[in-house]
Design a protein around this motif. Structure first.
Motif, mmCIF file in Angstrom:
data_model
loop_
_atom_site.group_PDB
_atom_site.id
_atom_site.type_symbol
_atom_site.label_atom_id
_atom_site.label_comp_id
_atom_site.label_asym_id
_atom_site.label_seq_id
_atom_site.Cartn_x
_atom_site.Cartn_y
_atom_site.Cartn_z
ATOM 1 N N THR A 7 8.575 22.690 -39.888
ATOM 2 C CA THR A 7 8.539 21.760 -41.004
ATOM 3 C C THR A 7 8.855 22.494 -42.301
ATOM 4 O O THR A 7 8.306 23.544 -42.589
ATOM 5 C CB THR A 7 7.154 21.094 -41.100
ATOM 6 O OG1 THR A 7 6.900 20.432 -39.859
ATOM 7 C CG2 THR A 7 7.111 20.103 -42.239
ATOM 8 N N TYR B 63 13.137 9.922 -27.450
ATOM 9 C CA TYR B 63 12.613 10.172 -28.798
ATOM 10 C C TYR B 63 11.928 8.929 -29.361
ATOM 11 O O TYR B 63 10.909 9.021 -30.047
ATOM 12 C CB TYR B 63 13.739 10.610 -29.732
ATOM 13 C CG TYR B 63 13.243 11.138 -31.055
ATOM 14 C CD1 TYR B 63 12.765 12.431 -31.173
ATOM 15 C CD2 TYR B 63 13.250 10.327 -32.186
ATOM 16 C CE1 TYR B 63 12.290 12.922 -32.385
ATOM 17 C CE2 TYR B 63 12.785 10.808 -33.405
ATOM 18 C CZ TYR B 63 12.307 12.104 -33.501
ATOM 19 O OH TYR B 63 11.832 12.579 -34.708
ATOM 20 N N ASP C 127 14.308 15.629 -37.808
ATOM 21 C CA ASP C 127 13.207 16.328 -37.148
ATOM 22 C C ASP C 127 13.622 17.748 -36.786
ATOM 23 O O ASP C 127 12.895 18.719 -37.019
ATOM 24 C CB ASP C 127 12.790 15.543 -35.898
ATOM 25 C CG ASP C 127 11.431 15.968 -35.350
ATOM 26 O OD1 ASP C 127 10.967 17.075 -35.679
ATOM 27 O OD2 ASP C 127 10.837 15.193 -34.583
ATOM 28 N N PRO D 271 10.821 15.811 -40.389
ATOM 29 C CA PRO D 271 10.585 14.621 -39.550
ATOM 30 C C PRO D 271 10.265 13.387 -40.382
ATOM 31 O O PRO D 271 9.550 13.473 -41.384
ATOM 32 C CB PRO D 271 9.398 15.040 -38.674
ATOM 33 C CG PRO D 271 8.709 16.118 -39.465
ATOM 34 C CD PRO D 271 9.792 16.855 -40.188
ATOM 35 N N GLU E 201 5.407 11.510 -37.710
ATOM 36 C CA GLU E 201 4.724 12.459 -36.830
ATOM 37 C C GLU E 201 4.682 11.858 -35.428
ATOM 38 O O GLU E 201 4.062 10.812 -35.203
ATOM 39 C CB GLU E 201 3.309 12.727 -37.332
ATOM 40 C CG GLU E 201 2.575 13.793 -36.535
ATOM 41 C CD GLU E 201 1.222 14.147 -37.128
ATOM 42 O OE1 GLU E 201 0.424 14.790 -36.416
ATOM 43 O OE2 GLU E 201 0.956 13.765 -38.282
ATOM 44 N N ARG F 207 9.027 14.080 -28.817
ATOM 45 C CA ARG F 207 9.809 15.150 -29.439
ATOM 46 C C ARG F 207 10.496 16.054 -28.413
ATOM 47 O O ARG F 207 11.426 16.796 -28.756
ATOM 48 C CB ARG F 207 8.930 16.003 -30.359
ATOM 49 C CG ARG F 207 8.445 15.259 -31.594
ATOM 50 C CD ARG F 207 7.827 16.196 -32.617
ATOM 51 N NE ARG F 207 8.845 17.006 -33.289
ATOM 52 C CZ ARG F 207 9.003 18.301 -33.086
ATOM 53 N NH1 ARG F 207 8.242 18.951 -32.217
ATOM 54 N NH2 ARG F 207 9.927 18.979 -33.748
#
Length: 208
Positions: free
Chosen positions: A16, A121, A177, A182, A185, A191
């Motif tokens: 992130t 996804y 992402d 992203p 969450e 993911r």
């Protein structure tokens, strides 16, 4: 750019990040209803004229390039290799190659995601509607992806071509992402779809 360095299937998702968000464009390539999306909006490009030949291809090509020209990364849906060639898919494959070749020429990095990766996804499963009647599974799965885009990603997708637009929005979210930005969450079950995408070895956003 040589073929061996174009894609990297083992690159892990980026951590992130902070700072200005990159621009990722998602594309669900089609001649009849081409889905294209950014992290904020999604659209379906539909040709409304009788000429279904070069004029349509040129219009789609121009629209896609114009909307992608500032992208740090494009995520485009690739073919489902287990599928049989159906009528019209020859032309659709040609459109896919035109788009990706244009991106290559412009130096815009692109990733290729399979339909299964996109569905995983969004739903966590490659076949989320497997318990429903066979004739209804594809439509129900499309609806699940659409619900994910509207309710989880908060991207408006309605009207004609909404499923194509929501497919593209999911692809854009996958790219964000992977770059470390992203849009929501999500659990590992969803993911894990990122691991099966053919990501470019370098992107503008990563290189900054």
């Amino acid at each position: 750019m040589s073929a061996p360095t174009l894609f990297n299937t083992t690159t892990p998702a980026a951590p992130t990040s902070v700072g200005p968000r990159p621009l990722v464009i998602g594309i669900d390539s089609s001649l009849t209803s081409l889905g294209i999306a950014s992290p904020e909006s999604a659209d379906a490009l539909r040709w409304n004229h009788e000429d279904k030949g070069h004029a349509r291809i040129e219009w789609l090509r121009t629209e896609v390039l114009d909307r992608s020209k500032r992208a740090d990364l494009v995520v485009i849906e690739g073919p489902s290799y287990g599928s049989k060639m159906l009528p019209g898919q020859h032309e659709t494959a040609g459109m896919w190659w035109i788009i990706t070749h244009d991106l290559w020429r412009k130096g815009i990095p692109y990733a290729v995601a399979s339909p299964h990766s996109r569905t995983i996804y969004a739903t966590g499963h490659a076949f989320p509607a497997k318990d429903h009647p066979k004739t209804k599974r594809a439509r129900i799965a499309k609806g699940m992806v659409h619900t994910f885009v509207v309710e989880t990603l908060s991207i408006w997708c309605e009207g004609t071509g909404k499923y194509d637009a929501s497919d593209a929005a999911t692809l854009a979210a996958m790219g964000m992402d992977w770059l470390g930005y992203p849009l929501a969450e999500l659990p590992k079950q969803q993911r894990r779809a990122l691991d099966g995408v053919h990501w470019p070895t370098q992107t503008v956003a990563v290189a900054r």
